[in-house]
Design an enzyme around this catalytic site. Sequence first.
Site, PDB file in Angstrom:
ATOM      1  N   LEU A 109      41.314  47.388  33.810  1.00 56.69           N
ATOM      2  CA  LEU A 109      40.832  46.280  34.620  1.00 56.69           C
ATOM      3  C   LEU A 109      41.472  46.401  35.991  1.00 56.69           C
ATOM      4  O   LEU A 109      42.603  46.883  36.117  1.00 56.69           O
ATOM      5  CB  LEU A 109      41.212  44.930  33.996  1.00 56.69           C
ATOM      6  CG  LEU A 109      40.597  44.580  32.633  1.00 56.69           C
ATOM      7  CD1 LEU A 109      41.218  43.290  32.104  1.00 56.69           C
ATOM      8  CD2 LEU A 109      39.091  44.440  32.720  1.00 56.69           C
ATOM      9  N   ASP A 110      40.775  45.944  37.026  1.00 55.74           N
ATOM     10  CA  ASP A 110      41.365  45.940  38.358  1.00 55.74           C
ATOM     11  C   ASP A 110      42.628  45.081  38.367  1.00 55.74           C
ATOM     12  O   ASP A 110      42.778  44.162  37.550  1.00 55.74           O
ATOM     13  CB  ASP A 110      40.378  45.386  39.383  1.00 55.74           C
ATOM     14  CG  ASP A 110      39.170  46.280  39.582  1.00 55.74           C
ATOM     15  OD1 ASP A 110      39.291  47.493  39.311  1.00 55.74           O
ATOM     16  OD2 ASP A 110      38.120  45.770  40.003  1.00 55.74           O
ATOM     17  N   LYS A 111      43.503  45.359  39.297  1.00 56.34           N
ATOM     18  CA  LYS A 111      44.771  44.626  39.409  1.00 56.34           C
ATOM     19  C   LYS A 111      44.560  43.124  39.395  1.00 56.34           C
ATOM     20  O   LYS A 111      45.252  42.396  38.665  1.00 56.34           O
ATOM     21  CB  LYS A 111      45.487  45.043  40.700  1.00 56.34           C
ATOM     22  CG  LYS A 111      46.750  44.245  40.989  1.00 56.34           C
ATOM     23  CD  LYS A 111      47.346  44.621  42.335  1.00 56.34           C
ATOM     24  CE  LYS A 111      48.547  43.746  42.674  1.00 56.34           C
ATOM     25  NZ  LYS A 111      49.119  44.077  44.005  1.00 56.34           N
ATOM     26  N   ARG A 142      31.863  43.414  40.840  1.00 55.18           N
ATOM     27  CA  ARG A 142      32.127  42.991  42.218  1.00 55.18           C
ATOM     28  C   ARG A 142      31.074  43.564  43.175  1.00 55.18           C
ATOM     29  O   ARG A 142      30.578  42.865  44.070  1.00 55.18           O
ATOM     30  CB  ARG A 142      33.532  43.431  42.612  1.00 55.18           C
ATOM     31  CG  ARG A 142      34.620  42.801  41.750  1.00 55.18           C
ATOM     32  CD  ARG A 142      35.944  43.524  41.890  1.00 55.18           C
ATOM     33  NE  ARG A 142      36.493  43.384  43.233  1.00 55.18           N
ATOM     34  CZ  ARG A 142      37.562  44.054  43.655  1.00 55.18           C
ATOM     35  NH1 ARG A 142      38.191  44.919  42.848  1.00 55.18           N
ATOM     36  NH2 ARG A 142      38.001  43.868  44.889  1.00 55.18           N
TER      37      ARG A 142
END
Length: 374
Positions: A186-188, A289
């Site tokens: 997962l993205d930060k 996103r």
Amino acid sequence: IKYYSADGVEWELPDNFRALIVGDTKGNVIFAKDADTMYPLASVTKMMSLMVTFDEINERMDSFLSRKTDFTRSRIQQLIKNGDITVNGKNAKNNKKIKSSYKIEENDKIEIFIPETEQAEIIPENIKIDVIYEDEDIAVINKKAGLVVHPAQGHYSGTLVNAILYHIKDLSGINGEIRPGIVHRLDKDTSGLIVIAKNDKAHINLAKMFQEKKIKKTYLAILKGKLTKEKGRIVTQIGRDTDDRKKMTVIKGNDRGKEAITNYNVICSNELFTLVKVYIETGRTHQIRVHMKYMGYPILGDMVYGRKDSEKRQMLHAYKLEFLHPVTEKPMKFISEIPEDFTRLCHGFTDMFDSLEPLKPVVLKSLALSTLIL
């Protein structure tokens, strides 16, 4: 092609290497493309080769290579400076003409020798994590926003990997020391569920399940703007943004991208914002996103694909994970606790998140977003 050191020992190298292995006067094994370009064997792990066509002439070399590869322009410039990129066998260390601003010519043969990534010992760290499930094969973690999943070059601490090395002793080693047990990421600044493999069998099976789209990941997102459609399916190609290699974008009219499929259902909305449930069929970098921006409704708090607002992170949460257990094949379903920043913005609607069926749009009277500074 077989490769031999000076003393006759055969070396095993990947098929994409096209270099002669020789030994220096001290008996050290090196490999050289020609007399002017020599690289230590241990420092090179991969070589890429590109041929310039007529349609590509007169473009700056750094721009051309960043467009043709997954490297950023600054990374390409550093490789050129270090002599790791050659043009017709010449590099910046033995030919002043070879530099970032070099205007490529037809039939130029450009080779990129990619140095081996620095290896560092990853230290277990007592970072608090929310392990919501664990057995002898897997663990499922509800990752908080702001936590990077795995170490990268120059950043070897403070990650989820450091934390799971401390809290979970047995992990799959397939992805090496930098990413033990990591099957997906997962993205930060995306919170939510991530599954960890504790042995190689679980890792192999989970990876196969992701590849075959047998793992269902469902997200929640707060979007800027009021979506008028109850639901939708977005099918595009996604690839690197040619203007900013750190970003992804929807690709049109060529084959540089990879297919990305995103499905969404509106949970509730007001005139300014929409809460959606998102199910992705593919797992491209920044997919949700990018697709929300593509629709014209960027995710609240996303400063990369939208404009800066009052939120400190993109309001994207991986709230549900469904799959067959990679060893027992038992059906598994995990629903995470909704993070505080979501409940703060959507108070009064958290009971709706666990619904398994698409929800009809409702008037979002209690969504406390109208006071945000946009």
